[in-house]
Design an enzyme around this catalytic site. Structure first.
Site, short mmCIF file in Angstrom:
data_model
loop_
_atom_site.label_atom_id
_atom_site.label_comp_id
_atom_site.label_asym_id
_atom_site.label_seq_id
_atom_site.Cartn_x
_atom_site.Cartn_y
_atom_site.Cartn_z
N SER A 75 1.15 -1.02 -0.39
CA SER A 75 -0.20 0.29 0.01
C SER A 75 0.95 1.13 -0.34
O SER A 75 2.26 1.06 0.73
CB SER A 75 -1.04 0.01 1.09
OG SER A 75 -1.62 1.23 1.49
N TYR A 106 -1.18 0.41 10.15
CA TYR A 106 -0.87 -0.42 9.18
C TYR A 106 -0.14 0.15 8.18
O TYR A 106 0.62 -0.54 7.29
CB TYR A 106 -2.37 -0.05 8.23
CG TYR A 106 -2.97 -0.27 6.94
CD1 TYR A 106 -3.20 -2.19 6.71
CD2 TYR A 106 -2.85 -0.17 6.03
CE1 TYR A 106 -3.28 -2.66 5.22
CE2 TYR A 106 -3.08 -0.25 4.44
CZ TYR A 106 -3.71 -1.65 4.38
OH TYR A 106 -3.83 -1.72 2.71
#
Length: 265
Positions: free
Chosen positions: A145, A158
């Site tokens: 990501s 995350y």
């Protein structure tokens, strides 16, 4: 479109969004695909839908929060299919209600996010490697990501986890390249999955689109096309890399949208 006929693929988190798009893109190119996810009912429906399109697809139950489940799903696939040529590690995530700015973080939540995103990926790769090493061939694609590359106002764990995925990709590529195994990552920006459309108001999506260099927000199929490229021989000289697929979100000075607006007044 490069053919993947005769290849065996294993895709995690494959019943929706990016994972489902990856499974379909690989199957469309002729790969035999195992769709792996946590919920049996969703796996069964996904397998049925893809088989109706004429693809060769099987299912596997894999809970990314359970390391034994991750390894077992790979072992079962190897037993049934004989090998895994293409491994797509897409499963992961976080709870943004818990994944807050650093000052507010529950330190107890750290392990859960790392297990779900990093340790599961490591376990799946570890279980897949002996077969790939024996055949001196394999393409591993990890879904990272842009959160693993840039900072944000929340999603701290995350971001840490996806940064770990990016570096794990380099380590696997370095350690196993001489044995014919490639490992790359794809780092998406915002992608219009069901989770995004359900949770991000249109006003927020417009901000993302404004910040993209392209006047477009990505679809799961855009990431799947990148994954399919990395899976095939057309990318045989690419390994250890993170391909950023974010519409140009991270390629420019972050003030560009405001400056452009200022000069257009």
């Amino acid at each position: 479109m490069e053919s993947l006929k005769g290849k065996v693929a294993f895709v995690t988190g494959a019943t929706a969004g990016i994972g489902l798009a990856c499974a379909e893109a690989l199957a469309e190119r002729g790969a035999k695909v195992t769709v792996a996810s946590r919920t049996k009912a969703k796996v069964d429906v996904t397998v049925e839908n893809l088989c109706k399109k004429g693809y060769e697809v099987r299912g596997a139950i894999l809970d990314a929060s359970d390391i034994e489940s991750c390894s077992r799903a790979v072992v079962d696939t190897l037993r049934e299919m004989g090998r895994i040529d293409i491994l797509v590690n897409n499963a992961g995530g976080t709870d943004l209600k818990k994944d807050t700015p650093v000052e507010e973080l529950d330190l107890g939540y750290f392990r859960e996010v790392m297990n779900l995103n990093v340790l599961s990926t490591l376990a799946i790769i570890k279980a897949s490697l002996p077969s790939m090493v024996a055949r001196k061939s394999g393409s591993i694609i990890n879904i990272a990501s842009i959160g693993g590359i840039t900072g944000d106002f929340r999603g701290t764990y995350y971001g840490i986890a996806k940064a770990g995925i990016i570096n794990l990709t380099k380590y696997v590529a370095t350690q196993y390249g001489k044995q014919g195994i490639r490992c790359n990552a794809v780092a998406p920006g915002i992608v219009m999955t069901g989770a995004v459309t359900d949770n991000l108001p249109e006003a927020v999506r417009k901000i993302f689109q404004q910040q993209n260099a392209l006047d477009y927000l990505g679809q799961p199929e855009d990431i799947a096309e990148t994954v399919a490229f990395l899976a095939g021989d057309g990318s045989k000289y690419i390994t250890g890399q993170t391909i950023v697929a974010d519409g140009g979100m991270t390629c420019h000075n972050p003030t560009i949208a405001q400056i452009r607006a200022l000069y257009s007044e």
